[in-house]
Design an enzyme around this catalytic site. Structure first.
Site, PDB file in Angstrom:
ATOM      1  N   GLU A  49     -11.821  11.522   5.990  1.00  0.00           N
ATOM      2  CA  GLU A  49      -9.749  11.153   5.715  1.00  0.00           C
ATOM      3  C   GLU A  49      -8.988  12.422   5.392  1.00  0.00           C
ATOM      4  O   GLU A  49      -9.638  13.659   4.344  1.00  0.00           O
ATOM      5  CB  GLU A  49      -9.763  10.445   4.687  1.00  0.00           C
TER       6      GLU A  49
ATOM      7  N   TRP B  63       0.620  -1.125  -0.300  1.00  0.00           N
ATOM      8  CA  TRP B  63       0.089  -0.042   0.136  1.00  0.00           C
ATOM      9  C   TRP B  63       0.921   1.256  -0.400  1.00  0.00           C
ATOM     10  O   TRP B  63       2.431   1.490  -0.155  1.00  0.00           O
ATOM     11  CB  TRP B  63      -0.718   0.475   0.893  1.00  0.00           C
TER      12      TRP B  63
ATOM     13  N   ASN C  90     -14.157   1.251   0.867  1.00  0.00           N
ATOM     14  CA  ASN C  90     -13.173   2.666   0.793  1.00  0.00           C
ATOM     15  C   ASN C  90     -12.988   3.005  -0.481  1.00  0.00           C
ATOM     16  O   ASN C  90     -12.010   2.464  -1.743  1.00  0.00           O
ATOM     17  CB  ASN C  90     -11.549   2.576   2.177  1.00  0.00           C
ATOM     18  N   GLU C  91     -13.795   4.107  -0.758  1.00  0.00           N
ATOM     19  CA  GLU C  91     -13.210   5.106  -2.099  1.00  0.00           C
ATOM     20  C   GLU C  91     -13.443   4.308  -3.289  1.00  0.00           C
ATOM     21  O   GLU C  91     -13.087   4.785  -4.521  1.00  0.00           O
ATOM     22  CB  GLU C  91     -11.509   5.549  -1.882  1.00  0.00           C
TER      23      GLU C  91
HETATM   24  C1  BMA Z   1      -7.106   7.529   0.836  1.00  0.00           C
HETATM   25  C2  BMA Z   1      -6.771   5.900   1.756  1.00  0.00           C
HETATM   26  C3  BMA Z   1      -5.820   5.665   1.490  1.00  0.00           C
HETATM   27  C4  BMA Z   1      -4.344   5.723   1.459  1.00  0.00           C
HETATM   28  C5  BMA Z   1      -4.940   7.162   2.352  1.00  0.00           C
HETATM   29  C6  BMA Z   1      -2.643   8.297   2.046  1.00  0.00           C
HETATM   30  O1  BMA Z   1      -7.569   6.511  -0.180  1.00  0.00           O
HETATM   31  O2  BMA Z   1      -8.316   5.965   1.839  1.00  0.00           O
HETATM   32  O3  BMA Z   1      -6.191   3.981   0.413  1.00  0.00           O
HETATM   33  O4  BMA Z   1      -3.144   5.084   2.520  1.00  0.00           O
HETATM   34  O5  BMA Z   1      -5.820   7.581   1.129  1.00  0.00           O
HETATM   35  O6  BMA Z   1      -3.155   8.392   0.157  1.00  0.00           O
END
Ligand code: BMA
Length: 893
Positions: free
Chosen positions: A566, A203, A468-469
């Site tokens: 986020e 990741w 997620n996303e």
């Molecule tokens: C978002 C999260 C993760 C990633 C973070 C930083 O996209 O959902 O997938 O680690 O940003 O890029």
């Protein structure tokens, strides 16, 4: 070879008694049932037999190889890449055990795997027992007929997850992107084809360790009539009668004919007891009983941290079935309601997005949780506890269990219940499109059922979220899907998250809300066929927002969102953390180690560019000093950036500006780390707090003054998450960079600050403010402020506002800071700092001494200051004193 059963703690006791079991953190005892743990030492072999070694279960191939000395610490230097071969091989776990004859004589003997990672064939005494393809499932196989009197040989043959994913992708009739992770992650491809921790193939904050193994316990369960598979309790509040009831759900497996008896449920703390006649049909059934709470007194509720207690009540369950068969269970029950409110907001187009707990709107403060280790068998209960306690210590009340990791172990949710941490629970799908063929869907359906049943008794879980996303990935076409093909992928998306996951969640649990994705526009996405044109729309749902190049001090760049789930900035962990996995030649910013550990393209450059907007960059001639200062400056940048953004969200809770606002959540990315590397985390791998975590403790405080410039004016808001109204003034000091005492002070008139609001409390043109204060200019002075009531009592932490970048400030002298450590381990330690001048971002580092400071990264505006240190293990004042280093901004240039 017969292996003795191994076990630990509570589970151990129950297994040795042979009849009691932990069923999703509930202790269940069924008479006549016998269990044998098959945990402990197994043997492990690779496909060509060149490696054969003992292996611990629960465990995985990597940790077995490590324990037997075949490999070094996988986290050391470049070992993640060096050990890539492990995930390309197939591995077989074998154990031999005997089963007493009375156990073999039972009607049914089940072989239970709590978790297999991931693709495997299970055989017993040479006969195939079953196959597995999902690490998030418990697998039960009926094996009675295969057991023998003597030694029984059980094997689990695991296929390479990397090769399996590639084969699945190859066999698929159309492309399901993304094929591979960005090169910088040095990861593996097609992880979306395998139901396993998505980040295990790499990741942007983590290494590629596609694990294989028996990552959870293995046991035999033998019984004659009935076994309890699952017990869940869900409180339901009836608006009309203003009363509570408890839905008790019992899933059982019955071998015999219809089984009758009775079940008594009691909640002694609420004067409630009821006996139900029961009638279990053969096979697996789910049976629900409604227990009406009959107390005449109040029912104490479960509240998120900062809003009340986390009260619970013991519940006992006693079942009697025919002659001699009984089962009992003891658990805890918490009462609370939760709603996700999406309704019109006065003066603002769009819909609100906030959580209402027990009828009260709650601002969610917290972060995002990622897997705490690449090897789940190395996740320790103490480590989980330490992270959760650190979250609460930083005034967080919520965590999002992010969808690219694993559903957490029971302990995580029990601790969240006890600590008052609300959990936003994603299903494990992230940053990808997913296949939807039948066998994949069957596996996902079972995963959803099992996980929802396991977790729904926890009051901490306040939301199920599909992925997620993935909505935004489709909406904004991350993967360059040609227009004509889009409907195919949208259809797959709706099939997976709506027609299946959502439908199953609604069937299993209607006591908490469901969202299809994050970020999403919620109801508005739904209206657009579940994929909105712009899932980032700040007027609906939640948003994720990242911008590394824009000046993070400029709050006008942040989306005035309903809910920030986020946002964040990277930093490097501390030197002592990196030192454990590196050698001196690695300690340079530009070397191969620094780029190897950085999995986010351009991440190191972005950090320094953002830092360079406001701070001098390190320029020490000594390379090690410069390296350490660079680590420090990335933490300063991160802490200040996330502070600016979070404070903007908190002060936006009560207002609508330009049609946007009413922000009711701030969950920054990310709480913890999976290894020692740069990331968005506020806590390093190993538990050490970064500067950001100390900042979070202040910027998430229940009462907080937030200062910012709005046009020509300096403005201060009083933000309060308390339920009471307060009468507060802002006390503002104008400080000079060049001398420790305030140049002048002023206070705002007393203002009524309503509970759960953000209220403007101070506004003055900056020019006027400076003119009235000695020779202060933007460059020579800064502001410090706090909130006080009319008795002079302080509310919340102090805060400060820079009137220029510290890089441009005039008069910051090079401070000479000395430290003195006093105290004993019992009550912690006190560190007294003496400084010769004003010092910003004063950073205390205790090296390898585990623990945390009472405050850190602070502005030292007086000659001396005391800071507490809470050790997390045995140490002494001398040891702490020796380990302690102090850095402040002026030291780095
Ligand atoms: C978002 C999260 C993760 C990633 C973070 C930083 O996209 O959902 O997938 O680690 O940003 O890029």
């Amino acid at each position: 070879m017969t292996m003795p059963p191994t076990c630990s703690g509570l589970l151990c006791l129950s297994l040795l008694l042979g009849k009691s079991l932990l069923v999703s953190s509930v202790q269940v005892v069924t008479s006549g049932q016998q269990n044998i743990s098959l945990n402990g030492k197994w043997t492990l072999e690779n496909s060509n037999g060149s490696l054969s070694l003992p292996a611990e279960v629960p465990g995985c191939v990597h940790t077995a190889l490590l324990k037997q000395g075949y490999i070094q610490d996988p986290y050391y230097r470049f070992n993640d890449v060096a050990y890539g071969w492990i995930a390309l091989d197939n591995w077989t776990y074998t154990t031999t055990f005997t089963v007493p004859s009375d156990m073999r004589a039972k009607q049914r003997v089940m072989l239970v795997f709590e978790g297999i990672d991931t693709i495997s064939t299970v055989s017993l005494n040479g006969a195939a027992v079953g196959r597995t393809d999902n690490m998030f499932l418990q697998y039960d196989f009926s094996v009675g007929a295969l057991l023998t009197e003597g030694d029984n040989v059980l094997t689990v043959s695991l296929a390479s997850p990397v090769r399996y994913a590639a084969q699945r992708s190859e066999a698929h009739s159309y492309r399901v992107p993304p094929d591979c992770p960005p090169e910088v992650q040095q990861g593996q491809c097609h992880v979306n084809y395998i139901r396993k921790e998505q980040s295990s193939f790499s990741w942007d904050w983590g290494p590629s360790f596609p694990t294989a193994g028996l990552w959870k316990g293995v046991r035999l369960e033998a019984y004659d009539v009935l076994r309890v598979l699952h017990l869940a309790t869900v409180p339901v509040y009836n608006q009309t009668s203003s009363g509570w009831s408890l839905q008790v759900e019992l899933q059982v497996e019955v071998v015999a004919e219809v089984t009758r008896g009775q079940l008594t449920l009691s909640l002694p703390g609420l004067d409630t007891q009821q006996t139900f006649p029961v009638r279990f049909l053969p096979g697996r059934t789910r049976n629900t009983y409604t227990l009406h709470v009959t107390t005449s007194g109040p029912v104490e509720l479960w509240w998120p941290s900062g809003h009340g207690d986390q009260s619970s009540y013991p519940l006992t369950l006693q079942g009697v079935l025919g002659p001699g068969l009984t089962f009992t269970a003891d658990t805890k029950v918490y009462f609370r309601t939760v709603e996700l409110v999406q309704e019109p907001v006065p003066g603002s187009p769009g819909l609100s997005f906030y959580f209402r707990v027990n009828g009260k709107a709650v601002f969610m403060k917290g972060s995002n949780w990622i897997p705490t280790h690449s090897f789940q068998d190395l996740v320790s209960p103490a480590g989980v506890r330490s992270l959760l306690e650190s979250a609460v210590a930083a005034n967080m009340n919520a965590l999002r269990v992010w969808g690219g990791g694993v559903y957490q172990q029971d302990l995580f949710y029990s601790l969240c219940d006890e600590l008052g941490v609300m959990v936003w629970q994603d299903f494990m799908f992230a940053c990808a499109l997913y296949p939807t063929e039948e066998d994949f869907m069957d596996s996902v359906r079972e995963e959803v059922r099992q996980q929802v049943r396991r977790l729904k008794s926890h009051p901490s879980v306040v939301l199920w979220s599909g992925n997620n996303e993935n909505e935004v990935a489709l909406a904004t076409n991350w993967f360059g899907i040609p227009g004509p093909e889009r409907p195919l992928y949208v259809k797959d998306y709706v099939k997976l998250y709506v027609d299946n996951i959502r439908a199953l969640v609604l069937e299993e649990d209607q006591s908490r809300p469901f969202l299809a994705s994050s970020p999403t526009n919620g109801l508005a996405s739904e209206r657009q066929g579940w994929v909105a044109d712009d899932p980032y729309d700040p007027r609906y749902g939640d948003t994720h927002y990242y911008s590394y190049s824009r000046d993070c001090w400029d709050w006008s760049a942040f989306p005035r969102t309903r809910f920030a789930s986020e946002y964040g900035f990277q930093s490097w962990p501390s030197f002592s953390t990196l030192q454990k996995v590196s050698v001196p030649e690695d300690w340079s910013w530009d070397g191969p180690f620094s780029s190897h550990r950085q999995h986010h393209a351009e991440g190191n450059r972005q950090m320094l560019e953002q830092a360079g907007l406001h701070y001098h960059l390190p320029n020490a001639t000594d390379p090690l000093r410069r390296y350490k200062h660079t680590l420090y400056i990335t933490q300063v940048m991160q802490a200040q950036c996330v502070k600016a953004q979070t404070e903007f969200y908190r002060r936006s809770r009560s207002e609508v500006v330009g049609g946007k606002g009413h922000t009711m959540g701030a969950l920054y990315w990310q709480l913890n780390d999976i290894w020692q590397a740069p990331s968005w985390s506020s806590i390093e791998f190993g538990g050490k707090w970064k500067m950001l975590h100390y900042f979070a403790q202040r910027f998430f405080a229940p009462v907080l003054p937030v200062g910012f410039e709005d046009g020509v004016s300096m403005v201060i808001y009083a933000v309060s998450d308390l339920s009471v109204d307060l009468n507060l003034t802002a006390q503002v000091s104008v400080l000079s960079w060049s001398r420790p005492d305030p140049v002048c002070t002023l206070s705002s008139p007393a203002t009524l600050v309503r509970g759960n609001s953000a209220t403007p409390i101070f506004r003055q043109p900056v020019d006027a403010l400076l003119k009235g204060c000695g020779n202060c200019t933007r460059r020579s002075c800064l502001l410090a402020f706090h909130l006080e009531d009319n008795h002079g009592a302080r509310w919340g932490p102090g805060n400060h506002h820079f009137l220029c970048s510290p890089r441009d400030a005039e008069g910051i002298e090079a401070p000479h800071i000395t430290t003195e450590v006093r105290g004993d381990g019992e009550r912690g330690y006190t560190v007294t700092l003496h400084s010769t001048s004003v010092a910003p971002f004063v950073w205390l580092d205790a090296g390898d001494v585990p623990g945390r400071f009472g405050s850190n990264g602070f502005l030292m505006a007086s000659r001396s200051q005391e800071v507490g240190f809470v050790p997390w293990g045995p140490t002494s004042a001398e040891e702490l004193g020796r380990a302690l280093t102090v850095t402040s901004l002026r030291d780095v240039y």
